[in-house]
Write a protein that holds these residues in place. Structure first.
Motif, PDB file in Angstrom:
ATOM      1  N   GLY A 134      29.005  34.320  59.470  1.00 11.07           N
ATOM      2  CA  GLY A 134      28.206  35.425  58.957  1.00 11.07           C
ATOM      3  C   GLY A 134      28.529  35.776  57.509  1.00 11.07           C
ATOM      4  O   GLY A 134      28.978  34.935  56.733  1.00 11.07           O
ATOM      5  N   TYR A 135      28.311  37.041  57.191  1.00 13.88           N
ATOM      6  CA  TYR A 135      28.476  37.523  55.826  1.00 13.88           C
ATOM      7  C   TYR A 135      29.292  38.807  55.824  1.00 13.88           C
ATOM      8  O   TYR A 135      29.310  39.547  56.804  1.00 13.88           O
ATOM      9  N   ALA A 136      29.943  39.057  54.719  1.00 11.80           N
ATOM     10  CA  ALA A 136      30.667  40.309  54.508  1.00 11.80           C
ATOM     11  C   ALA A 136      30.124  40.933  53.228  1.00 11.80           C
ATOM     12  O   ALA A 136      29.750  40.221  52.290  1.00 11.80           O
ATOM     13  N   GLU A 137      30.064  42.237  53.196  1.00 14.16           N
ATOM     14  CA  GLU A 137      29.572  42.920  51.998  1.00 14.16           C
ATOM     15  C   GLU A 137      30.740  43.257  51.087  1.00 14.16           C
ATOM     16  O   GLU A 137      31.745  43.816  51.539  1.00 14.16           O
ATOM     17  N   ARG A 138      30.596  42.916  49.810  1.00 16.20           N
ATOM     18  CA  ARG A 138      31.621  43.194  48.807  1.00 16.20           C
ATOM     19  C   ARG A 138      30.960  43.791  47.573  1.00 16.20           C
ATOM     20  O   ARG A 138      29.850  43.406  47.195  1.00 16.20           O
ATOM     21  N   TYR A 139      31.663  44.699  46.934  1.00 18.51           N
ATOM     22  CA  TYR A 139      31.145  45.352  45.730  1.00 18.51           C
ATOM     23  C   TYR A 139      31.701  44.671  44.485  1.00 18.51           C
ATOM     24  O   TYR A 139      32.869  44.295  44.448  1.00 18.51           O
ATOM     25  N   PHE A 140      30.836  44.538  43.476  1.00 18.74           N
ATOM     26  CA  PHE A 140      31.214  43.958  42.188  1.00 18.74           C
ATOM     27  C   PHE A 140      30.650  44.837  41.082  1.00 18.74           C
ATOM     28  O   PHE A 140      29.589  45.450  41.257  1.00 18.74           O
ATOM     29  N   ASP A 141      31.355  44.889  39.962  1.00 16.25           N
ATOM     30  CA  ASP A 141      30.855  45.652  38.813  1.00 16.25           C
ATOM     31  C   ASP A 141      29.506  45.116  38.371  1.00 16.25           C
ATOM     32  O   ASP A 141      29.283  43.911  38.355  1.00 16.25           O
ATOM     33  N   GLY A 142      28.625  46.035  38.002  1.00 20.89           N
ATOM     34  CA  GLY A 142      27.315  45.647  37.514  1.00 20.89           C
ATOM     35  C   GLY A 142      26.243  45.630  38.593  1.00 20.89           C
ATOM     36  O   GLY A 142      25.074  45.391  38.292  1.00 20.89           O
ATOM     37  N   PHE A 143      26.627  45.869  39.843  1.00 17.39           N
ATOM     38  CA  PHE A 143      25.664  45.868  40.943  1.00 17.39           C
ATOM     39  C   PHE A 143      25.824  47.164  41.727  1.00 17.39           C
ATOM     40  O   PHE A 143      26.928  47.509  42.161  1.00 17.39           O
ATOM     41  N   ALA A 144      24.721  47.874  41.911  1.00 15.28           N
ATOM     42  CA  ALA A 144      24.761  49.163  42.588  1.00 15.28           C
ATOM     43  C   ALA A 144      25.049  49.023  44.080  1.00 15.28           C
ATOM     44  O   ALA A 144      25.706  49.877  44.672  1.00 15.28           O
ATOM     45  N   GLU A 145      24.542  47.960  44.680  1.00 16.44           N
ATOM     46  CA  GLU A 145      24.758  47.768  46.112  1.00 16.44           C
ATOM     47  C   GLU A 145      25.718  46.605  46.341  1.00 16.44           C
ATOM     48  O   GLU A 145      25.954  45.796  45.459  1.00 16.44           O
ATOM     49  N   ALA A 146      26.232  46.555  47.550  1.00 17.12           N
ATOM     50  CA  ALA A 146      27.164  45.480  47.911  1.00 17.12           C
ATOM     51  C   ALA A 146      26.430  44.149  47.977  1.00 17.12           C
ATOM     52  O   ALA A 146      25.261  44.090  48.369  1.00 17.12           O
ATOM     53  N   LEU A 147      27.110  43.095  47.588  1.00 19.39           N
ATOM     54  CA  LEU A 147      26.566  41.742  47.688  1.00 19.39           C
ATOM     55  C   LEU A 147      27.151  41.077  48.926  1.00 19.39           C
ATOM     56  O   LEU A 147      28.293  41.334  49.305  1.00 19.39           O
TER      57      LEU A 147
ATOM     58  N   ALA B 258      30.690  30.624  41.737  1.00 18.03           N
ATOM     59  CA  ALA B 258      29.490  31.307  42.221  1.00 18.03           C
ATOM     60  C   ALA B 258      28.938  32.199  41.117  1.00 18.03           C
ATOM     61  O   ALA B 258      29.683  32.690  40.269  1.00 18.03           O
ATOM     62  N   ASN B 259      27.638  32.412  41.145  1.00 14.73           N
ATOM     63  CA  ASN B 259      26.955  33.237  40.162  1.00 14.73           C
ATOM     64  C   ASN B 259      26.522  34.529  40.847  1.00 14.73           C
ATOM     65  O   ASN B 259      25.685  34.507  41.753  1.00 14.73           O
ATOM     66  N   LEU B 260      27.081  35.663  40.411  1.00 12.71           N
ATOM     67  CA  LEU B 260      26.781  36.936  41.048  1.00 12.71           C
ATOM     68  C   LEU B 260      25.305  37.307  40.965  1.00 12.71           C
ATOM     69  O   LEU B 260      24.749  37.852  41.917  1.00 12.71           O
ATOM     70  N   LYS B 261      24.675  37.002  39.848  1.00 11.88           N
ATOM     71  CA  LYS B 261      23.247  37.323  39.695  1.00 11.88           C
ATOM     72  C   LYS B 261      22.420  36.553  40.723  1.00 11.88           C
ATOM     73  O   LYS B 261      21.519  37.111  41.347  1.00 11.88           O
ATOM     74  N   GLN B 262      22.724  35.284  40.906  1.00 11.52           N
ATOM     75  CA  GLN B 262      22.004  34.486  41.898  1.00 11.52           C
ATOM     76  C   GLN B 262      22.296  34.974  43.316  1.00 11.52           C
ATOM     77  O   GLN B 262      21.403  35.001  44.159  1.00 11.52           O
ATOM     78  N   ILE B 263      23.530  35.370  43.579  1.00 10.32           N
ATOM     79  CA  ILE B 263      23.866  35.908  44.894  1.00 10.32           C
ATOM     80  C   ILE B 263      23.056  37.172  45.161  1.00 10.32           C
ATOM     81  O   ILE B 263      22.513  37.366  46.243  1.00 10.32           O
ATOM     82  N   HIS B 264      22.941  38.009  44.148  1.00  7.61           N
ATOM     83  CA  HIS B 264      22.155  39.241  44.280  1.00  7.61           C
ATOM     84  C   HIS B 264      20.686  38.933  44.522  1.00  7.61           C
ATOM     85  O   HIS B 264      20.058  39.512  45.414  1.00  7.61           O
ATOM     86  N   ASP B 265      20.129  38.022  43.741  1.00 14.85           N
ATOM     87  CA  ASP B 265      18.699  37.716  43.839  1.00 14.85           C
ATOM     88  C   ASP B 265      18.344  36.967  45.124  1.00 14.85           C
ATOM     89  O   ASP B 265      17.309  37.237  45.738  1.00 14.85           O
TER      90      ASP B 265
END
Length: 149
Positions: free
Chosen positions: A39-52, A7-14
């Motif tokens: 459904g979805y769960a929110e998880r935090y990753f480095d480089g992103f201010a909000e949970a993905l 998975a690509n974190l940038k694409q998940i964020h966008d």
């Protein structure tokens, strides 16, 4: 249960909920062929201010909840595997931490957790060194920098 997927974190964020997560063909626990969206769960990753938001699935037969996670990250760890590997390798081979934006206290937690994992999982007779212990834990499918439970 955590299921690592490419998975690509940038694409998940966008893309948010519109990101196309892979769907498991069967339950990893009981091998039932039906797996429902959960459904979805929110998880935090480095480089992103909000949970993905990461995708979850549920097996109706055994009740297992499968949470998808990018394979670039260990379960329950925000930092990418490669960053952890590079930081620990430099510390263990050169005696100093690399100059990065991460907190030195986080690095120390990684190192102390790694040493605890070696004692707990590889026994106190492990003599091949901390870096070799890191590699051995990876080969055994363990998270080398997780807290020992």
């Amino acid at each position: 249960m955590i299921w690592a997927v490419p998975a690509n974190l940038k694409q998940i964020h966008d893309q948010g909920r519109h990101y196309r997560w892979p769907r498991p063909e069967s339950c990893p626990r009981c091998r039932n062929w039906r797996v429902w969206g959960h459904g979805y769960a929110e998880r935090y990753f480095d480089g992103f201010a909000e949970a993905l938001r990461v995708r979850c699935y549920r097996c109706p037969a055994c009740g297992c909840v499968i949470t998808l996670r990018p394979e670039s990250h260990f379960p329950r760890i925000r930092s990418p595997r490669q960053v952890i590997r590079e930081c620990l390798h430099q510390r263990l081979t050169q005696g100093r931490w690399p100059p990065t934006a991460f907190s030195p206290s986080r690095w120390r937690h990684w190192l102390s957790n790694l040493k605890r994992q070696i004692l707990a999982r590889l026994t106190n007779t492990w003599t091949r060194g901390v870096w070799a212990g890191f590699e051995e834990l990876l080969l055994r499918g363990q998270t080398p920098v997780a807290r020992v439970s």
